[in-house]
Design a protein around this motif. Sequence first.
Motif, PDB file in Angstrom:
ATOM      1  N   ARG A  65     -27.629  23.860  16.137  1.00  0.00           N
ATOM      2  CA  ARG A  65     -28.262  22.895  17.029  1.00  0.00           C
ATOM      3  C   ARG A  65     -27.260  22.012  17.769  1.00  0.00           C
ATOM      4  O   ARG A  65     -27.617  21.368  18.755  1.00  0.00           O
ATOM      5  N   LEU A  66     -26.003  21.997  17.293  1.00  0.00           N
ATOM      6  CA  LEU A  66     -24.969  21.247  18.015  1.00  0.00           C
ATOM      7  C   LEU A  66     -24.821  21.736  19.445  1.00  0.00           C
ATOM      8  O   LEU A  66     -24.459  20.984  20.347  1.00  0.00           O
ATOM      9  N   ASP A  67     -25.091  23.010  19.664  1.00  0.00           N
ATOM     10  CA  ASP A  67     -24.923  23.578  21.004  1.00  0.00           C
ATOM     11  C   ASP A  67     -26.177  23.460  21.861  1.00  0.00           C
ATOM     12  O   ASP A  67     -26.183  23.887  23.012  1.00  0.00           O
ATOM     13  N   ASP A  68     -27.238  22.886  21.311  1.00  0.00           N
ATOM     14  CA  ASP A  68     -28.459  22.730  22.089  1.00  0.00           C
ATOM     15  C   ASP A  68     -28.393  21.462  22.934  1.00  0.00           C
ATOM     16  O   ASP A  68     -27.630  20.546  22.645  1.00  0.00           O
ATOM     17  N   TYR A  69     -29.228  21.430  23.973  1.00  0.00           N
ATOM     18  CA  TYR A  69     -29.287  20.274  24.865  1.00  0.00           C
ATOM     19  C   TYR A  69     -30.468  19.379  24.477  1.00  0.00           C
ATOM     20  O   TYR A  69     -31.423  19.862  23.847  1.00  0.00           O
ATOM     21  N   PRO A  70     -30.411  18.086  24.867  1.00  0.00           N
ATOM     22  CA  PRO A  70     -31.470  17.161  24.451  1.00  0.00           C
ATOM     23  C   PRO A  70     -32.889  17.668  24.716  1.00  0.00           C
ATOM     24  O   PRO A  70     -33.787  17.448  23.906  1.00  0.00           O
ATOM     25  N   HIS A  71     -33.120  18.364  25.848  1.00  0.00           N
ATOM     26  CA  HIS A  71     -34.499  18.774  26.155  1.00  0.00           C
ATOM     27  C   HIS A  71     -35.019  19.808  25.162  1.00  0.00           C
ATOM     28  O   HIS A  71     -36.211  20.051  25.091  1.00  0.00           O
ATOM     29  N   GLN A  72     -34.111  20.415  24.401  1.00  0.00           N
ATOM     30  CA  GLN A  72     -34.554  21.413  23.420  1.00  0.00           C
ATOM     31  C   GLN A  72     -34.978  20.768  22.093  1.00  0.00           C
ATOM     32  O   GLN A  72     -35.368  21.459  21.173  1.00  0.00           O
ATOM     33  N   PHE A  73     -34.862  19.443  22.025  1.00  0.00           N
ATOM     34  CA  PHE A  73     -35.258  18.725  20.815  1.00  0.00           C
ATOM     35  C   PHE A  73     -36.582  17.997  21.051  1.00  0.00           C
ATOM     36  O   PHE A  73     -36.851  17.567  22.170  1.00  0.00           O
ATOM     37  N   SER A  74     -37.377  17.845  19.994  1.00  0.00           N
ATOM     38  CA  SER A  74     -38.602  17.045  20.115  1.00  0.00           C
ATOM     39  C   SER A  74     -38.231  15.559  20.053  1.00  0.00           C
ATOM     40  O   SER A  74     -37.094  15.213  19.722  1.00  0.00           O
ATOM     41  N   GLY A  75     -39.199  14.684  20.343  1.00  0.00           N
ATOM     42  CA  GLY A  75     -38.935  13.243  20.361  1.00  0.00           C
ATOM     43  C   GLY A  75     -38.344  12.732  19.056  1.00  0.00           C
ATOM     44  O   GLY A  75     -37.355  11.994  19.045  1.00  0.00           O
ATOM     45  N   GLY A  76     -38.927  13.136  17.955  1.00  0.00           N
ATOM     46  CA  GLY A  76     -38.447  12.683  16.648  1.00  0.00           C
ATOM     47  C   GLY A  76     -37.039  13.187  16.363  1.00  0.00           C
ATOM     48  O   GLY A  76     -36.189  12.459  15.833  1.00  0.00           O
ATOM     49  N   MET A  77     -36.791  14.447  16.740  1.00  0.00           N
ATOM     50  CA  MET A  77     -35.468  15.033  16.505  1.00  0.00           C
ATOM     51  C   MET A  77     -34.414  14.360  17.385  1.00  0.00           C
ATOM     52  O   MET A  77     -33.287  14.141  16.974  1.00  0.00           O
ATOM     53  N   ARG A  78     -34.814  14.012  18.617  1.00  0.00           N
ATOM     54  CA  ARG A  78     -33.891  13.308  19.510  1.00  0.00           C
ATOM     55  C   ARG A  78     -33.520  11.951  18.929  1.00  0.00           C
ATOM     56  O   ARG A  78     -32.368  11.536  18.994  1.00  0.00           O
ATOM     57  N   GLN A  79     -34.514  11.274  18.360  1.00  0.00           N
ATOM     58  CA  GLN A  79     -34.206   9.978  17.777  1.00  0.00           C
ATOM     59  C   GLN A  79     -33.269  10.150  16.581  1.00  0.00           C
ATOM     60  O   GLN A  79     -32.408   9.322  16.339  1.00  0.00           O
ATOM     61  N   ARG A  80     -33.411  11.256  15.855  1.00  0.00           N
ATOM     62  CA  ARG A  80     -32.484  11.530  14.759  1.00  0.00           C
ATOM     63  C   ARG A  80     -31.067  11.738  15.298  1.00  0.00           C
ATOM     64  O   ARG A  80     -30.091  11.297  14.691  1.00  0.00           O
ATOM     65  N   VAL A  81     -30.966  12.408  16.446  1.00  0.00           N
ATOM     66  CA  VAL A  81     -29.650  12.598  17.066  1.00  0.00           C
ATOM     67  C   VAL A  81     -29.051  11.239  17.427  1.00  0.00           C
ATOM     68  O   VAL A  81     -27.872  10.966  17.168  1.00  0.00           O
ATOM     69  N   MET A  82     -29.889  10.361  18.017  1.00  0.00           N
ATOM     70  CA  MET A  82     -29.415   9.024  18.380  1.00  0.00           C
ATOM     71  C   MET A  82     -28.905   8.281  17.152  1.00  0.00           C
ATOM     72  O   MET A  82     -27.894   7.589  17.199  1.00  0.00           O
ATOM     73  N   ILE A  83     -29.611   8.430  16.044  1.00  0.00           N
ATOM     74  CA  ILE A  83     -29.186   7.758  14.810  1.00  0.00           C
ATOM     75  C   ILE A  83     -27.871   8.355  14.332  1.00  0.00           C
ATOM     76  O   ILE A  83     -26.951   7.627  13.919  1.00  0.00           O
ATOM     77  N   ALA A  84     -27.734   9.682  14.438  1.00  0.00           N
ATOM     78  CA  ALA A  84     -26.483  10.340  14.040  1.00  0.00           C
ATOM     79  C   ALA A  84     -25.312   9.808  14.863  1.00  0.00           C
ATOM     80  O   ALA A  84     -24.236   9.533  14.336  1.00  0.00           O
ATOM     81  N   ILE A  85     -25.539   9.625  16.173  1.00  0.00           N
ATOM     82  CA  ILE A  85     -24.467   9.109  17.037  1.00  0.00           C
ATOM     83  C   ILE A  85     -24.104   7.678  16.617  1.00  0.00           C
ATOM     84  O   ILE A  85     -22.940   7.313  16.511  1.00  0.00           O
ATOM     85  N   ALA A  86     -25.134   6.883  16.353  1.00  0.00           N
ATOM     86  CA  ALA A  86     -24.894   5.493  15.969  1.00  0.00           C
ATOM     87  C   ALA A  86     -24.129   5.409  14.645  1.00  0.00           C
ATOM     88  O   ALA A  86     -23.344   4.499  14.432  1.00  0.00           O
ATOM     89  N   LEU A  87     -24.378   6.379  13.770  1.00  0.00           N
ATOM     90  CA  LEU A  87     -23.740   6.343  12.451  1.00  0.00           C
ATOM     91  C   LEU A  87     -22.371   6.994  12.443  1.00  0.00           C
ATOM     92  O   LEU A  87     -21.656   6.927  11.439  1.00  0.00           O
ATOM     93  N   ALA A  88     -21.988   7.626  13.561  1.00  0.00           N
ATOM     94  CA  ALA A  88     -20.822   8.503  13.585  1.00  0.00           C
ATOM     95  C   ALA A  88     -19.569   7.835  13.016  1.00  0.00           C
ATOM     96  O   ALA A  88     -18.834   8.428  12.235  1.00  0.00           O
ATOM     97  N   CYS A  89     -19.304   6.595  13.410  1.00  0.00           N
ATOM     98  CA  CYS A  89     -18.047   5.968  13.009  1.00  0.00           C
ATOM     99  C   CYS A  89     -18.230   5.044  11.828  1.00  0.00           C
ATOM    100  O   CYS A  89     -17.425   4.124  11.631  1.00  0.00           O
ATOM    101  N   ASP A  90     -19.294   5.277  11.059  1.00  0.00           N
ATOM    102  CA  ASP A  90     -19.499   4.499   9.853  1.00  0.00           C
ATOM    103  C   ASP A  90     -19.572   3.003  10.161  1.00  0.00           C
ATOM    104  O   ASP A  90     -18.759   2.210   9.685  1.00  0.00           O
ATOM    105  N   PRO A  91     -20.546   2.584  10.970  1.00  0.00           N
ATOM    106  CA  PRO A  91     -20.568   1.185  11.416  1.00  0.00           C
ATOM    107  C   PRO A  91     -20.930   0.241  10.283  1.00  0.00           C
ATOM    108  O   PRO A  91     -21.554   0.634   9.304  1.00  0.00           O
ATOM    109  N   LYS A  92     -20.536  -0.998  10.449  1.00  0.00           N
ATOM    110  CA  LYS A  92     -20.898  -2.031   9.492  1.00  0.00           C
ATOM    111  C   LYS A  92     -22.296  -2.544   9.774  1.00  0.00           C
ATOM    112  O   LYS A  92     -23.020  -2.945   8.883  1.00  0.00           O
TER     113      LYS A  92
END
Lengths: 335, 330
Positions: free
Chosen positions: A153-180
Amino acid sequence: MLDGAEPSVLDVKDLKTVFKTRRGEVHAVNNVSFHLKAGELLGVVGESGSGKSVTMMSLIGLLPSPPAMVKGGQVMFEGQDLLTATDEQLRAVRGARIGFVFQDPMTSLNPVFNVGFQVMEPLRKHMGLNKKAARKRAQELLELVGIPDAERRLDDYPHQFSGGMRQRVMIAIALACDPKVLIADEPTTALDVTIQAQILELMKDLRDKLGMAVIWITHDLGVIAGIADRVLVMYGGQIVEHAPVRELFANPKHPYTRALLETVPSVTGDRAERLRVIEGQPPMLTAQPNACPFRARCDKAFDRCQRENPARYSVGPIHDVACFWNPDTGGARDV
Amino acid sequence: MFDDTSRKTLVTVRGLKMYFPIRTGLLRRHTGDVKAVDDVSFDIYEGETLGLVGESGCGKSTCGRVVLRLYDPTEGTISIDGTDISTQGQGALRKMRPVMQMVFQDPQASLNPRMTVADIIGEPLVEHTKLKKAERLDRIYDLMDAVGLNRDFANRYPHEFSGGQRQRIGIARALALNPKFIVCDEPIAALDVSIQAQVVNLLEELQEEFGLTYLFISHDLSMVRHIADRVAVMYLGKIVELAPRDGLYTAPLHPYTEALLSAVPEPDPVAHDTANRTILQGDVPSPANPPKGCNFCTRCPRVMDICHHEDPAFREVQPGRFVACHLHNS
């Protein structure tokens, strides 16, 4: 988690943000102060225009200026005042030490890059990982937020994800650098209830696993009840009440909080014949904030509310309220 | 209250299907259908509110629109106040329009920004009645009073109003011709919490005053519990459960209804800690390619073998309670 001894990771004092418009200044955020402790989930609840998003955007310099202008205050994060930080210093904080999840996952992902690129971007920028290491970490992140078949799924584009899955991607991006600190601005508002329930479970789980502090902005009292440790209630650009979540729901002190809790119907419990209504409209915020913002809709208001803007008075160990009326005596507060 | 014999049925929908064709290739060949509404049947009694709930994409708005013939149904019959409107021509349909009206979700998009409030509310009167100008203005003022708008605002434009007030304009327009039946398509979804209650109370007051019948479409299960007498739950184009309000909320029969109700976050922190929640996995399948058998079989926590190859019939399992599920097919 709620005791006062622990140091705060984020400390906001007297934050003031105005928007310059043709009709004068709009006082969008007015003397907002709060703190955030490590590992806690702070809920911020309010209607649209109450200043909850603008407060969070002001913290990390995400508001376009002009028209926005942060007029005063202090935001201490890791020994640094973010309001006086340079753009370069802010860039090192944003997306790395403080992560964000926005409301609409469709408009916050770039449609022309695949998801892998977007998850890897902060890893490469902030953490200096090479392509291979970043991809491996990106895959781990997608697995962490519960996206099945992450490698493909790393090679998929945002439109290939459902709304919930897209929000999970957003959370993954936010968590990427281990934020405080993670700031989530209405992250489930655009989602269906069954998907919202999935995301709420995921966030609770991640918070326990990663131990970061979370600020969760929402207008939904039900979501707040389920996820927050401590709650700020905002109205008209100000914090009107602050309490731990159980205390707030069991023992609300501000007339606005009390009315709000009564207007919301529930799927269990008693069903009222008529819903309680808060008459009138939210305030315009163009006037100088020298009176209580809720006075026009408040059934408890008296003269002092028209002349003076109440400060936040302590009514319990971790409970304060910005109101001159005292619900325990039914009269004016002795201040 | 739900005694079928004593109450008059105002709206009868039988076997309603609304398929949107998928056309592909150079010749735009018809290669499939999006089954937005797939074999739906229900009745609405005079004076009641039927709530229609479901997640986005389940076909609830399409269902509401096709019931008013804003779309031409693929199959099935719709009868309103004794008249079958499913196959009527546009001329005959137009004569029926005053009986059935609609309130739309987005008050910003459904009001013409170049028309004044008086023009917007008065337009149905111009189209369908022979009132003189002065009589029309009287009627407009009456309507504005009924929905709680100040008469002085009659010559203002929609952008000068807040979301809640705009929704009142939309409601006044729907009421202009004394309709019997109003489809409310997510009328409060775009409004703030404190304004939602104002609009819902207004709809209830108007219902009592004018004896209106509502089809109330919403994704907000707690608001539907407040306003509806009976509730229909849709999933992927089909009604999976239809029951009186109290029965549905206290003892849901369909596993989807159960999951949907348990997913609603309750405004009570104590309930959250003790609640035994069913969290559905995965997403709603595409209505262009629904799963074989029961539509819910891909996410159902209580799925059985039979669910994968046989579509359960929608039938009455208790008086007034309909459900489409193999668990209740004994």
